[in-house]
Design a protein around this motif. Structure first.
Motif, PDB file in Angstrom:
ATOM      1  N   SER A  60       0.813  -1.219   0.000  1.00 12.67           N
ATOM      2  CA  SER A  60       0.000   0.000   0.000  1.00 12.67           C
ATOM      3  C   SER A  60       0.848   1.271   0.000  1.00 12.67           C
ATOM      4  CB  SER A  60      -0.941   0.003   1.206  1.00 12.67           C
ATOM      5  OG  SER A  60      -0.190  -0.067   2.407  1.00 12.67           O
ATOM      6  N   ASP A  61       2.141   1.148   0.305  1.00 12.26           N
ATOM      7  CA  ASP A  61       3.025   2.310   0.366  1.00 12.26           C
ATOM      8  C   ASP A  61       3.736   2.613  -0.946  1.00 12.26           C
ATOM      9  OD1 ASP A  61       2.389   2.733   3.014  1.00 12.26           O
ATOM     10  OD2 ASP A  61       4.165   1.714   3.801  1.00 12.26           O
ATOM     11  N   VAL A  62       3.576   1.745  -1.941  1.00 10.85           N
ATOM     12  CA  VAL A  62       4.319   1.911  -3.194  1.00 10.85           C
ATOM     13  C   VAL A  62       3.436   1.729  -4.418  1.00 10.85           C
ATOM     14  CG1 VAL A  62       6.545   1.186  -2.229  1.00 10.85           C
ATOM     15  CG2 VAL A  62       5.035  -0.521  -3.246  1.00 10.85           C
ATOM     16  N   GLU A  63       3.936   2.249  -5.535  1.00 11.87           N
ATOM     17  CA  GLU A  63       3.313   2.033  -6.844  1.00 11.87           C
ATOM     18  C   GLU A  63       4.358   1.333  -7.700  1.00 11.87           C
ATOM     19  OE1 GLU A  63       2.526   5.181 -10.143  1.00 11.87           O
ATOM     20  OE2 GLU A  63       0.787   5.150  -8.780  1.00 11.87           O
ATOM     21  N   LEU A  64       3.961   0.232  -8.336  1.00 10.69           N
ATOM     22  CA  LEU A  64       4.894  -0.557  -9.135  1.00 10.69           C
ATOM     23  C   LEU A  64       4.920  -0.091 -10.582  1.00 10.69           C
ATOM     24  CD1 LEU A  64       4.074  -4.172  -7.896  1.00 10.69           C
ATOM     25  CD2 LEU A  64       5.782  -2.583  -7.022  1.00 10.69           C
ATOM     26  N   SER A  65       6.080  -0.232 -11.205  1.00  6.26           N
ATOM     27  CA  SER A  65       6.202   0.018 -12.637  1.00  6.26           C
ATOM     28  C   SER A  65       7.180  -1.003 -13.211  1.00  6.26           C
ATOM     29  CB  SER A  65       6.666   1.453 -12.910  1.00  6.26           C
ATOM     30  OG  SER A  65       7.887   1.710 -12.272  1.00  6.26           O
ATOM     31  N   TRP A  66       6.936  -1.380 -14.432  1.00  6.42           N
ATOM     32  CA  TRP A  66       7.740  -2.394 -15.090  1.00  6.42           C
ATOM     33  C   TRP A  66       9.052  -1.802 -15.593  1.00  6.42           C
ATOM     34  CZ3 TRP A  66       8.355  -7.385 -15.682  1.00  6.42           C
ATOM     35  CH2 TRP A  66       9.095  -7.854 -16.753  1.00  6.42           C
ATOM     36  N   ILE A  67      10.143  -2.528 -15.353  1.00  4.87           N
ATOM     37  CA  ILE A  67      11.423  -2.185 -15.961  1.00  4.87           C
ATOM     38  C   ILE A  67      11.922  -3.444 -16.651  1.00  4.87           C
ATOM     39  CG2 ILE A  67      12.129  -0.258 -14.485  1.00  4.87           C
ATOM     40  CD1 ILE A  67      13.680  -2.180 -12.759  1.00  4.87           C
ATOM     41  N   ASP A  68      12.598  -3.295 -17.756  1.00  2.00           N
ATOM     42  CA  ASP A  68      13.074  -4.424 -18.545  1.00  2.00           C
ATOM     43  C   ASP A  68      14.187  -5.157 -17.798  1.00  2.00           C
ATOM     44  OD1 ASP A  68      14.023  -6.226 -20.394  1.00  2.00           O
ATOM     45  OD2 ASP A  68      14.230  -4.749 -22.008  1.00  2.00           O
ATOM     46  N   PRO A  69      13.940  -6.402 -17.375  1.00  6.63           N
ATOM     47  CA  PRO A  69      14.954  -7.124 -16.612  1.00  6.63           C
ATOM     48  C   PRO A  69      16.204  -7.460 -17.423  1.00  6.63           C
ATOM     49  CG  PRO A  69      13.132  -8.564 -17.145  1.00  6.63           C
ATOM     50  CD  PRO A  69      12.735  -7.185 -17.585  1.00  6.63           C
ATOM     51  N   LEU A  70      16.128  -7.348 -18.734  1.00  3.22           N
ATOM     52  CA  LEU A  70      17.309  -7.601 -19.554  1.00  3.22           C
ATOM     53  C   LEU A  70      18.264  -6.411 -19.562  1.00  3.22           C
ATOM     54  CD1 LEU A  70      15.660  -9.438 -22.579  1.00  3.22           C
ATOM     55  CD2 LEU A  70      16.850 -10.437 -20.611  1.00  3.22           C
ATOM     56  N   THR A  71      17.750  -5.226 -19.216  1.00  7.37           N
ATOM     57  CA  THR A  71      18.612  -4.044 -19.200  1.00  7.37           C
ATOM     58  C   THR A  71      18.811  -3.475 -17.797  1.00  7.37           C
ATOM     59  OG1 THR A  71      16.727  -2.594 -19.673  1.00  7.37           O
ATOM     60  CG2 THR A  71      18.003  -3.370 -21.553  1.00  7.37           C
ATOM     61  N   VAL A  72      17.885  -3.759 -16.882  1.00  4.81           N
ATOM     62  CA  VAL A  72      18.011  -3.241 -15.509  1.00  4.81           C
ATOM     63  C   VAL A  72      17.834  -4.392 -14.525  1.00  4.81           C
ATOM     64  CG1 VAL A  72      17.106  -1.648 -13.781  1.00  4.81           C
ATOM     65  CG2 VAL A  72      17.086  -0.996 -16.183  1.00  4.81           C
ATOM     66  N   ASN A  73      18.930  -4.790 -13.905  1.00  2.00           N
ATOM     67  CA  ASN A  73      18.857  -5.772 -12.832  1.00  2.00           C
ATOM     68  C   ASN A  73      19.237  -5.071 -11.529  1.00  2.00           C
ATOM     69  OD1 ASN A  73      21.669  -5.601 -12.735  1.00  2.00           O
ATOM     70  ND2 ASN A  73      21.961  -7.407 -14.004  1.00  2.00           N
ATOM     71  N   ARG A  74      19.370  -5.825 -10.480  1.00  3.15           N
ATOM     72  CA  ARG A  74      19.668  -5.235  -9.168  1.00  3.15           C
ATOM     73  C   ARG A  74      20.961  -4.410  -9.191  1.00  3.15           C
ATOM     74  NH1 ARG A  74      19.064  -7.929  -3.456  1.00  3.15           N
ATOM     75  NH2 ARG A  74      20.415  -6.593  -2.249  1.00  3.15           N
ATOM     76  N   ASP A  75      22.018  -4.953  -9.781  1.00  2.79           N
ATOM     77  CA  ASP A  75      23.302  -4.240  -9.820  1.00  2.79           C
ATOM     78  C   ASP A  75      23.210  -2.951 -10.609  1.00  2.79           C
ATOM     79  OD1 ASP A  75      24.502  -6.190  -8.258  1.00  2.79           O
ATOM     80  OD2 ASP A  75      25.156  -7.366  -9.991  1.00  2.79           O
ATOM     81  N   VAL A  76      22.536  -2.977 -11.744  1.00  9.04           N
ATOM     82  CA  VAL A  76      22.369  -1.774 -12.563  1.00  9.04           C
ATOM     83  C   VAL A  76      21.553  -0.743 -11.790  1.00  9.04           C
ATOM     84  CG1 VAL A  76      21.322  -0.838 -14.666  1.00  9.04           C
ATOM     85  CG2 VAL A  76      22.634  -2.984 -14.758  1.00  9.04           C
ATOM     86  N   PHE A  77      20.476  -1.172 -11.143  1.00  2.00           N
ATOM     87  CA  PHE A  77      19.644  -0.269 -10.354  1.00  2.00           C
ATOM     88  C   PHE A  77      20.468   0.434  -9.271  1.00  2.00           C
ATOM     89  CE2 PHE A  77      17.018   0.591  -6.613  1.00  2.00           C
ATOM     90  CZ  PHE A  77      16.000   1.344  -7.161  1.00  2.00           C
ATOM     91  N   LEU A  78      21.291  -0.319  -8.564  1.00  2.00           N
ATOM     92  CA  LEU A  78      22.080   0.264  -7.476  1.00  2.00           C
ATOM     93  C   LEU A  78      23.181   1.182  -7.970  1.00  2.00           C
ATOM     94  CD1 LEU A  78      22.359  -2.826  -5.111  1.00  2.00           C
ATOM     95  CD2 LEU A  78      21.050  -0.731  -4.727  1.00  2.00           C
ATOM     96  N   SER A  79      23.608   0.997  -9.209  1.00  5.71           N
ATOM     97  CA  SER A  79      24.691   1.844  -9.744  1.00  5.71           C
ATOM     98  C   SER A  79      24.194   3.147 -10.357  1.00  5.71           C
ATOM     99  CB  SER A  79      25.497   1.068 -10.788  1.00  5.71           C
ATOM    100  OG  SER A  79      24.731   0.864 -11.968  1.00  5.71           O
ATOM    101  N   GLN A  80      22.884   3.287 -10.519  1.00 11.87           N
ATOM    102  CA  GLN A  80      22.327   4.492 -11.145  1.00 11.87           C
ATOM    103  C   GLN A  80      22.267   5.635 -10.161  1.00 11.87           C
ATOM    104  OE1 GLN A  80      18.557   3.142 -12.691  1.00 11.87           O
ATOM    105  NE2 GLN A  80      19.495   2.411 -14.557  1.00 11.87           N
TER     106      GLN A  80
END
Length: 80
Positions: A60-80
């Motif tokens: 209830s505290d968040v809104e989800l949105s799709w990101i392409d898992p082929l271009t954004v994984n956990r490591d990429v997300f943390l490096s942005q």
């Protein structure tokens, strides 16, 4: 999946219960990378913040949105 905090104030918790204790406080607009979920009532998502804090947040505290898992994984997300 990416999540944006939509609540004025939200918390990442150690487990799927507010009694488990918070590991991080999040402001509205904070971005999270969601990598697991608990389908109980209420629903919870396991996520990591841009700062690397990991825990569970109430759906209830968040809104989800799709990101392409082929271009954004956990490591990429943390490096942005």
């Amino acid at each position: 999946i990416q999540a944006t905090v939509v609540a004025e104030q939200a918390f990442l918790f150690a487990d799927v219960s507010i009694e488990s204790g918070s590991v991080a406080e999040l402001a509205r607009g904070s971005l999270l990378y969601v990598f697991d979920r608990n389908d109980g009532t209420p629903r919870w998502y396991r996520a990591v913040s841009r700062e690397g804090q990991e825990g569970w947040i109430a759906a209830s505290d968040v809104e989800l949105s799709w990101i392409d898992p082929l271009t954004v994984n956990r490591d990429v997300f943390l490096s942005q």
